[in-house]
Design a protein around this motif. Structure first.
Motif, mmCIF file in Angstrom:
data_model
loop_
_atom_site.group_PDB
_atom_site.id
_atom_site.type_symbol
_atom_site.label_atom_id
_atom_site.label_comp_id
_atom_site.label_asym_id
_atom_site.label_seq_id
_atom_site.Cartn_x
_atom_site.Cartn_y
_atom_site.Cartn_z
ATOM 1 N N ALA A 159 -7.171 0.738 7.051
ATOM 2 C CA ALA A 159 -6.043 0.118 5.900
ATOM 3 C C ALA A 159 -6.549 -0.284 4.455
ATOM 4 C CB ALA A 159 -5.298 -1.086 6.544
ATOM 5 N N ARG A 160 -8.262 -1.235 4.443
ATOM 6 C CA ARG A 160 -8.377 -1.600 3.503
ATOM 7 C C ARG A 160 -9.291 -0.636 2.241
ATOM 8 N NH1 ARG A 160 -5.317 -7.041 3.410
ATOM 9 N NH2 ARG A 160 -5.696 -6.395 1.103
ATOM 10 N N ARG A 161 -9.261 0.584 3.177
ATOM 11 C CA ARG A 161 -10.305 1.609 2.158
ATOM 12 C C ARG A 161 -9.761 1.388 0.900
ATOM 13 N NH1 ARG A 161 -13.628 6.484 2.918
ATOM 14 N NH2 ARG A 161 -13.238 7.277 0.997
ATOM 15 N N CYS A 162 -10.986 1.679 0.310
ATOM 16 C CA CYS A 162 -10.055 1.890 -1.615
ATOM 17 C C CYS A 162 -9.481 3.218 -1.638
ATOM 18 C CB CYS A 162 -11.534 2.464 -2.254
ATOM 19 S SG CYS A 162 -11.205 2.152 -3.573
ATOM 20 N N ILE A 163 -8.283 2.489 -2.537
ATOM 21 C CA ILE A 163 -6.606 3.422 -3.137
ATOM 22 C C ILE A 163 -7.265 4.607 -3.796
ATOM 23 C CG2 ILE A 163 -6.239 2.194 -4.608
ATOM 24 C CD1 ILE A 163 -3.376 2.501 -3.171
ATOM 25 N N GLY A 164 -8.456 3.871 -4.966
ATOM 26 C CA GLY A 164 -9.017 4.603 -6.557
ATOM 27 C C GLY A 164 -10.032 5.778 -5.281
ATOM 28 N N ASP A 165 -10.979 6.080 -4.513
ATOM 29 C CA ASP A 165 -11.437 5.940 -4.366
ATOM 30 C C ASP A 165 -11.841 7.931 -4.365
ATOM 31 O OD1 ASP A 165 -9.646 7.388 -2.515
ATOM 32 O OD2 ASP A 165 -10.868 7.678 -0.595
ATOM 33 N N ARG A 203 0.788 -1.498 -0.138
ATOM 34 C CA ARG A 203 -0.032 -0.138 0.346
ATOM 35 C C ARG A 203 1.210 1.629 -0.140
ATOM 36 N NH1 ARG A 203 -5.584 0.972 0.491
ATOM 37 N NH2 ARG A 203 -5.886 3.123 0.723
ATOM 38 N N ARG A 204 1.753 0.949 0.791
ATOM 39 C CA ARG A 204 2.671 2.543 0.625
ATOM 40 C C ARG A 204 3.410 2.556 -0.453
ATOM 41 N NH1 ARG A 204 6.278 1.300 4.956
ATOM 42 N NH2 ARG A 204 5.002 0.435 6.795
ATOM 43 N N MET A 205 3.535 1.509 -0.980
ATOM 44 C CA MET A 205 4.149 1.805 -3.037
ATOM 45 C C MET A 205 3.392 2.321 -3.832
ATOM 46 S SD MET A 205 6.424 -1.916 -2.859
ATOM 47 C CE MET A 205 7.267 -1.422 -4.010
ATOM 48 N N LEU A 206 2.521 2.122 -3.057
ATOM 49 C CA LEU A 206 1.273 2.390 -4.721
ATOM 50 C C LEU A 206 0.594 3.445 -4.439
ATOM 51 C CD1 LEU A 206 -0.196 -1.701 -4.903
ATOM 52 C CD2 LEU A 206 1.500 -0.245 -6.361
ATOM 53 N N GLN A 207 0.113 3.677 -2.864
ATOM 54 C CA GLN A 207 -0.191 5.207 -2.505
ATOM 55 C C GLN A 207 0.336 6.227 -3.140
ATOM 56 O OE1 GLN A 207 -2.621 4.690 0.343
ATOM 57 N NE2 GLN A 207 -3.094 6.759 -0.908
ATOM 58 N N PRO A 208 1.505 6.289 -3.656
ATOM 59 C CA PRO A 208 1.533 7.634 -5.205
ATOM 60 C C PRO A 208 1.184 7.899 -5.589
ATOM 61 C CG PRO A 208 3.691 6.697 -4.085
ATOM 62 C CD PRO A 208 2.759 5.701 -2.940
ATOM 63 N N THR A 223 -20.064 3.512 3.782
ATOM 64 C CA THR A 223 -18.875 3.020 3.642
ATOM 65 C C THR A 223 -18.725 2.248 2.320
ATOM 66 O OG1 THR A 223 -19.733 0.560 4.317
ATOM 67 C CG2 THR A 223 -19.035 2.256 6.344
ATOM 68 N N PRO A 224 -19.033 3.305 1.634
ATOM 69 C CA PRO A 224 -19.268 2.510 -0.111
ATOM 70 C C PRO A 224 -17.452 2.783 -0.696
ATOM 71 C CG PRO A 224 -19.273 5.102 -0.373
ATOM 72 C CD PRO A 224 -20.030 4.311 1.357
ATOM 73 N N PHE A 225 -16.839 3.103 0.508
ATOM 74 C CA PHE A 225 -15.165 2.866 -0.138
ATOM 75 C C PHE A 225 -14.564 2.291 1.313
ATOM 76 C CE2 PHE A 225 -16.396 6.076 -2.872
ATOM 77 C CZ PHE A 225 -16.237 6.297 -3.593
ATOM 78 N N GLY A 226 -15.288 1.523 1.644
ATOM 79 C CA GLY A 226 -14.771 1.155 2.688
ATOM 80 C C GLY A 226 -14.249 1.455 3.623
ATOM 81 N N LEU A 227 -13.256 1.517 4.587
ATOM 82 C CA LEU A 227 -12.795 1.690 6.216
ATOM 83 C C LEU A 227 -11.399 0.549 6.676
ATOM 84 C CD1 LEU A 227 -14.100 4.059 7.928
ATOM 85 C CD2 LEU A 227 -14.196 2.428 9.477
#
Ligand code: HEM
Length: 448
Positions: A392-398, A105-110, A386-390
């Motif tokens: 650590a696994r919350r949607c990265i593409g929200d 997640r840290r790698m992809l967050q940017p 919660t359409p995008f969850g919550l």
């Protein structure tokens, strides 16, 4: 072996009514899944289901949902659907266990950083305009198919901006076959995905094609070292704390994850929005006023977003009524408790944004389409919307998905009225994605 210790357990979870011998609640879930799940809070905060041989708990209370989603090491990604999805497309960000998740997640967050959005939005604006350029007054379109083509074009462009043929047929076709194929495979019995059926052959061909396209693009991008400001460039630039990059296979896994997670969800949101606007002419009229004032018929751009608050509220309200991933799962990795209930290690737990969003105690008149309920400054408590969850696994593409939905809705509604063919109620599919079944609509060019 000592007996497991559950210090705060007080209650036994109620079992949902209507279980049949052998099948348990599977029949009710297959017959009328959304109504069945939405009715579960009447039986408790944690309700037990029997699905054939599987026992699962549905977490019905928002505070318990919040706890489950924020304690992601105890309640890890898992459950039968996730296990199958892992088999089919590996350990991408959406399916990997918590132990591997932090690093990834840290790698992809940017790739999804706020600063990247204006760049993606510029590509979205172009693709949305191109996808609707051939529409003519009086055309009858299959709405979900048209919205899916549109989100496919946007995703392809934002992933591979530099690929001059990103919008070309092989890319789109392979993306389509692979994403739909994975969804279907998740439901197949063990072994059925290896049979030499035409569908399986088509799936494998498309998988090879997509792999080949990403392989060539990765090689091109690595050779030139240019940052194309697209998702693929950021995946290739990603480094973990030890300076290691993703392997080509991992990049491919992420590409497929983004396709799977992003295309269908946004397409479903847009399709439902057209049905809701058609059924609510007063909201539609106000939307037209907003769009006529801000856009005057031109396509919506990133810088227009602050001036399109009603369009944004319509998207939020559509996601409340029809959250695309409407039921999701976790697995308890250790003996634990939730809301005073004993939860042994290995238990499957389900949470449903649909159930939460339709609770009358959380959303007054919950079945009513009312974008103005979002006018209030108070944000719902965590676990409620919660359409995008919550966690650590919350949607990265929200933000990516919402931006795409707002730009598409604004651009299309500014120029077109989309009127679903009368006489047939639009029904949802019976899958883990709350998408509408195919329906047609007539396009009318708006003359202002
Ligand atoms: C309206 C559009 C979207 C909706 C409603 C949506 C919804 C969700 C939800 C509910 C989750 C959490 C799943 C869970 O709790 O198990 C999720 C995760 C995820 N979504 Fe989205 N999504 C949308 C758009 C997108 C887009 C456009 C992308 C990428 C381009 C994307 C990529 C992902 C990924 C990679 C994850 C896994 C995150 C992780 O586990 O760290 N989504 N999405």
């Amino acid at each position: 072996m000592p007996a497991p210790f559950f210090p705060t357990t007080r209650f036994t979870a109620a079992t949902a009514p209507g279980a049949l011998p052998l099948l348990g609640h599977a029949a009710a879930l297959l017959r009328r899944p959304h109504a069945f799940v939405a009715g579960l809070p009447a039986h408790g905060d944690l309700v037990r289901l029997r699905l054939g041989p599987l026992r699962a708990y549905v977490v019905c209370h928002p505070e318990l949902v919040r706890r489950m989603l924020t304690e992601d090491r105890v309640f890890d990604k898992g459950g039968p659907l996730v296990d199958k999805a892992r088999e089919v497309f590996g350990n991408g960000l959406a399916t990997c266990p918590a132990a591997a998740h932090r690093r990834r997640r840290r790698m992809l967050q940017p790739a999804f950083h706020r600063d990247r959005l204006p760049g993606y939005a510029a590509l979205m604006t172009e693709e949305i305009a191109a996808a609707t350029a051939s529409w003519r007054d009086g055309d009858v379109i299959d709405v979900p198919a048209a919205m899916y083509r549109l989100t496919t074009a946007v995703t392809a462009r934002c992933l591979f901006a530099a690929h001059e043929r990103a919008g070309s047929l092989p890319v789109h076709e392979s993306m389509d076959v692979v994403t739909r194929g994975v969804a279907r495979r998740v439901l197949l019995p063990p072994g059925a995905d290896r049979l030499p059926t035409p569908g399986n052959r088509r799936f494998r061909r498309a998988q090879r094609c997509l792999r080949e396209i990403t392989r060539r693009l990765i090689a091109d991008y690595r050779a030139t070292g240019t940052d194309h400001r697209d998702l693929l460039s950021t995946l290739l630039a990603a480094r973990d704390e030890d300076g290691r990059s993703l392997s080509d296979a991992e990049v491919h896994e992420q590409v497929v994850t983004f396709l799977l997670a992003g295309m269908e969800t946004t397409a479903a949101t847009l399709s439902w929005a057209w049905t809701l606007l058609a059924a609510n002419p007063a909201v539609r009229a106000r939307l037209h006023t907003e769009l006529d004032t801000v856009l005057d018929g031109r396509p919506a751009r990133h810088e227009d977003l602050p001036a399109l608050p009603l369009t944004a509220r319509i998207v939020s309200e559509t996601l409340r009524l029809y959250p695309p991933p409407w039921i999701l799962s976790r697995t308890a990795t250790a003996d634990t408790e939730l809301g005073g209930h004993r939860v042994p290690a290995g238990t499957t737990l389900l949470y449903s944004p649909y159930l939460l969003h339709r609770r009358a105690d959380l959303f007054p008149r919950p079945h009513r389409f009312d974008p103005d309920r979002w006018l209030t400054a108070a944000r719902p408590a965590p676990g409620v919307y919660t359409p995008f969850g919550l966690g650590a696994r919350r949607c990265i593409g929200d933000a990516f998905g919402t931006t795409e939905a707002v730009l598409a809705l604004a651009t299309i509604a500014a120029r077109w009225t989309v009127a679903p063919t009368p006489g047939r109620a639009v029904r949802p599919t019976r899958s883990s994605s709350l998408a509408p079944r195919p329906f047609t609509a007539t396009l009318t060019h708006r003359v202002r």
